[in-house]
Design a protein around this motif. Structure first.
Motif, mmCIF file in Angstrom:
data_model
loop_
_atom_site.group_PDB
_atom_site.id
_atom_site.type_symbol
_atom_site.label_atom_id
_atom_site.label_comp_id
_atom_site.label_asym_id
_atom_site.label_seq_id
_atom_site.Cartn_x
_atom_site.Cartn_y
_atom_site.Cartn_z
ATOM 1 N N GLY A 1 40.052 -9.650 42.468
ATOM 2 C CA GLY A 1 40.527 -9.422 41.115
ATOM 3 C C GLY A 1 40.718 -7.943 40.839
ATOM 4 N N VAL A 2 40.794 -7.613 39.552
ATOM 5 C CA VAL A 2 41.152 -6.249 39.155
ATOM 6 C C VAL A 2 40.265 -5.774 38.008
ATOM 7 N N ILE A 3 39.960 -4.492 38.028
ATOM 8 C CA ILE A 3 39.280 -3.837 36.911
ATOM 9 C C ILE A 3 40.146 -2.649 36.492
ATOM 10 N N GLU A 4 40.560 -2.684 35.235
ATOM 11 C CA GLU A 4 41.301 -1.570 34.652
ATOM 12 C C GLU A 4 40.272 -0.544 34.188
ATOM 13 N N LEU B 1 44.059 1.090 37.995
ATOM 14 C CA LEU B 1 43.938 -0.348 38.185
ATOM 15 C C LEU B 1 43.337 -0.533 39.572
ATOM 16 N N ASN B 2 42.065 -0.927 39.605
ATOM 17 C CA ASN B 2 41.324 -1.108 40.851
ATOM 18 C C ASN B 2 41.398 -2.572 41.274
ATOM 19 N N HIS B 3 42.085 -2.839 42.376
ATOM 20 C CA HIS B 3 42.199 -4.192 42.912
ATOM 21 C C HIS B 3 41.123 -4.361 43.983
ATOM 22 N N ASN C 1 31.738 0.811 35.929
ATOM 23 C CA ASN C 1 30.469 0.104 35.709
ATOM 24 C C ASN C 1 30.643 -1.407 35.737
ATOM 25 N N ALA C 2 31.780 -1.885 35.254
ATOM 26 C CA ALA C 2 32.035 -3.328 35.207
ATOM 27 C C ALA C 2 31.948 -3.961 36.590
ATOM 28 N N ALA C 3 32.137 -3.187 37.628
ATOM 29 C CA ALA C 3 32.089 -3.725 38.986
ATOM 30 C C ALA C 3 30.707 -4.276 39.324
ATOM 31 N N ILE C 4 29.662 -3.698 38.773
ATOM 32 C CA ILE C 4 28.305 -4.141 39.110
ATOM 33 C C ILE C 4 28.097 -5.607 38.748
ATOM 34 N N TRP D 1 38.283 -11.886 39.231
ATOM 35 C CA TRP D 1 37.749 -10.830 38.371
ATOM 36 C C TRP D 1 38.832 -10.294 37.450
ATOM 37 N N TRP D 2 38.422 -9.967 36.247
ATOM 38 C CA TRP D 2 39.257 -9.193 35.342
ATOM 39 C C TRP D 2 38.333 -8.482 34.363
ATOM 40 N N ALA D 3 38.474 -7.194 34.244
ATOM 41 C CA ALA D 3 37.693 -6.435 33.263
ATOM 42 C C ALA D 3 38.456 -5.171 32.917
ATOM 43 N N THR D 4 38.184 -4.662 31.729
ATOM 44 C CA THR D 4 38.697 -3.352 31.319
ATOM 45 C C THR D 4 37.510 -2.506 30.909
ATOM 46 N N GLU D 5 37.501 -1.279 31.382
ATOM 47 C CA GLU D 5 36.439 -0.341 31.027
ATOM 48 C C GLU D 5 37.097 0.946 30.544
#
Length: 148
Positions: free
Chosen positions: A66-69, A82-84, A124-127, A141-145
């Motif tokens: 997934g991805v975390i913005e 944008l971290n894939h 941080n959302a990656a944890i 995964w999907w999150a924005t920080e």
């Protein structure tokens, strides 16, 4: 002000209850191995290239997570990533040996799974997403920080 978006790939590598992390020697934050996606490069190819460059190891099977913005600032400069994330098997890597990173400013290190919360990982959302994945949650995964 327009802030360009940078595409990045990150690898979750888990071996013997340890996770492989990376940090820049000049900063106190940690992150999963990976890096920038080059122009015209597809995500999976970028992940494979980055892992070979950073660990010297064949990434083996890759699974998209997934991805975390992540919006943040470095000094006064705003950054938008944008971290894939991918899970990489990397069968040749073992926690008893720390991979030598080709980037002179970066270093790799293994951390026990139980010590994950104590690491200054960005974003941080990656944890929480890593902990969920390790506990069997296989949702995308999907999150924005926003640290900006």
């Amino acid at each position: 002000m327009t802030v360009p978006v940078t595409l990045r790939v990150r690898a979750l590598i888990v071996r013997e209850e340890h996770l492989l992390l990376c940090r820049l020697k000049s900063r106190s934050v940690a992150f999963l191995p990976g890096g920038r996606v080059e122009s015209g490069e597809i995500l999976e190819s970028a992940m494979r290239r980055e892992l070979v460059e950073e660990t010297g190891s064949d990434p083996g099977e890759l699974r998209y997570l997934g991805v975390i913005e992540h919006l943040w600032t470095e000094g006064r400069r705003p950054i938008h990533d944008l971290n894939h994330f991918f899970h990489a098997s990397c069968g040749a890597l073992q926690p008893s040996v720390v991979p030598r990173c080709d980037d002179e400013d970066a270093e790799m290190f293994w951390v026990p799974r139980r010590a994950l919360r104590g690491q200054p990982i960005k974003p941080n959302a990656a944890i929480a997403l890593i902990e969920g994945w390790l506990s069997g949650d296989r949702g995308i995964w999907w999150a924005t920080e926003n640290d900006a």
